[in-house]
Write a protein that holds these residues in place. Sequence first.
Motif, PDB file in Angstrom:
ATOM      1  N   UNK A 164      13.560  -2.495 -35.370  1.00 32.96           N
ATOM      2  CA  UNK A 164      12.649  -1.452 -36.100  1.00 32.96           C
ATOM      3  C   UNK A 164      11.651  -1.868 -36.812  1.00 32.96           C
ATOM      4  N   UNK A 165      11.708  -3.220 -37.307  1.00 33.26           N
ATOM      5  CA  UNK A 165      10.737  -3.918 -38.169  1.00 33.26           C
ATOM      6  C   UNK A 165       9.571  -4.439 -37.011  1.00 33.26           C
ATOM      7  N   UNK A 166      10.026  -4.959 -36.059  1.00 31.64           N
ATOM      8  CA  UNK A 166       8.817  -5.181 -34.827  1.00 31.64           C
ATOM      9  C   UNK A 166       8.161  -3.880 -34.293  1.00 31.64           C
ATOM     10  N   UNK A 167       8.784  -2.610 -34.010  1.00 32.02           N
ATOM     11  CA  UNK A 167       8.035  -1.735 -33.556  1.00 32.02           C
ATOM     12  C   UNK A 167       7.195  -1.299 -34.643  1.00 32.02           C
ATOM     13  N   UNK A 168       7.381  -1.312 -35.969  1.00 30.51           N
ATOM     14  CA  UNK A 168       6.403  -1.089 -37.210  1.00 30.51           C
ATOM     15  C   UNK A 168       5.496  -2.020 -37.079  1.00 30.51           C
ATOM     16  N   UNK A 169       5.582  -3.132 -36.891  1.00 32.93           N
ATOM     17  CA  UNK A 169       4.451  -4.149 -36.774  1.00 32.93           C
ATOM     18  C   UNK A 169       3.423  -3.913 -35.550  1.00 32.93           C
ATOM     19  N   UNK A 170       4.069  -3.612 -34.494  1.00 33.66           N
ATOM     20  CA  UNK A 170       3.182  -3.335 -33.484  1.00 33.66           C
ATOM     21  C   UNK A 170       2.454  -2.118 -33.554  1.00 33.66           C
ATOM     22  N   UNK A 171       3.041  -1.077 -34.147  1.00 32.94           N
ATOM     23  CA  UNK A 171       2.363   0.056 -34.659  1.00 32.94           C
ATOM     24  C   UNK A 171       1.216  -0.136 -35.524  1.00 32.94           C
TER      25      UNK A 171
END
Length: 422
Positions: A164-171
Amino acid sequence: MAVLQAFTPVFSCSSSTKASLYNPNVSVSKLLNDEFIRRKGLKTFKTTNPQIETKPKLEKNILYNQDHIPNSMVLQEMYAVMDIVADRVEMHSNIGAQRDNWNTLLLSSVNGMTCTAATMAAIEAVIGGSTGASFLALKLSSTLLYMAATGVLLVMNKIQPSQLAEEQRNASRLFKQLHEELKTKTVIKNPDSDDVKEAMEKVLALDEAYPLPLLGPMLDKFPSNVKPAIWWPKERTHQENVIRKVKRNGWDQNLEEEMKQIVGVLKRKDTEEYIRLSKLVLRINKALAICGPLFTGTAAIGSALMGSSINGSFAPILSLVFGAMAIVVNSFEHGGQIGMVFEMYRSSAGFFRLMGETIESTLEDEETTERENGELFEMKVALQLGRSLSELRDLADDAISHSSDSSTEEEDDEENFASKLF
């Protein structure tokens, strides 16, 4: 004398303008704005109060202002979209930091509960088959801690906080990139309604690719079919078709063939490799996600059976051994952020797929004047792949030599990857 008086204001105005250029107290932006107003035929009015800002009065019969009025609404819409994108950047950055904290705090809590329960189970084993109150208290406490750790692990393995944290960093990174793209577009050209529509489609596509809620639209953390991440509109319009329109526009047959070979390498090597890595990491994550709760649940059963006549001697082994194994598995899965690694590989595959689709959509335009400038486009592709222009051309030549020969699988493995960044 009258003629001299008539020219005196003009001379004084010119002198004051020249003097203001060397006056550090005069704003450069104000000077540029005054020069812009003068060239466009606008009039300004002087006031005795320097604190009052004067607004230009439009000259009549000026076609520029009539053409400028409808574009002002489009420009306002573009700036509104840019404000929304900037807000998305801040939102995803904050939520990414929050979910990264979740992963750290939940992992520490689960390992703490498991370690405490295993310690209590060891004390139970030392006490033996006693039926005293202390033995019963340790038994219940150990069992409850193991059960609580199992429940928390089930939730963690379902949502995968590191992923989840990696998804938000990519976004956040992609929204920043979109914001800079819109800023550049408003500077180098006059945006129109199609540009605003395209910007809105990109914002909605990013919202769909990286949702914020945990329930409902949350991305599947264990998909049955691994695909590259897609964060661009499905029906992509040709981007920057009219940035430069010059003779031949920097394109020739060699450059087109070079771009086709680059697309082939991206599909054969880079995209396929990161899809393969994504599948491998996903299988590992699935196995760890199953083993973690299974081990803590088994340890809870062993702790509950301690002191009983049914497998009472084997119960301490279940409780202690599986409790220790659960700590190792959980630390490796969530401490090693296996979910984040899976999302990183999936996003990398999506990046290479986007590059391939961008090149293909550019080559689909038969008229070279409708494409982005060829030399500029080649430079962008080379920088995105971490290569120089000569290295990019060498890569295309190697791809041609591999495709012309009847290569085996071993020779295909020796073919270079397109990207040197990842």
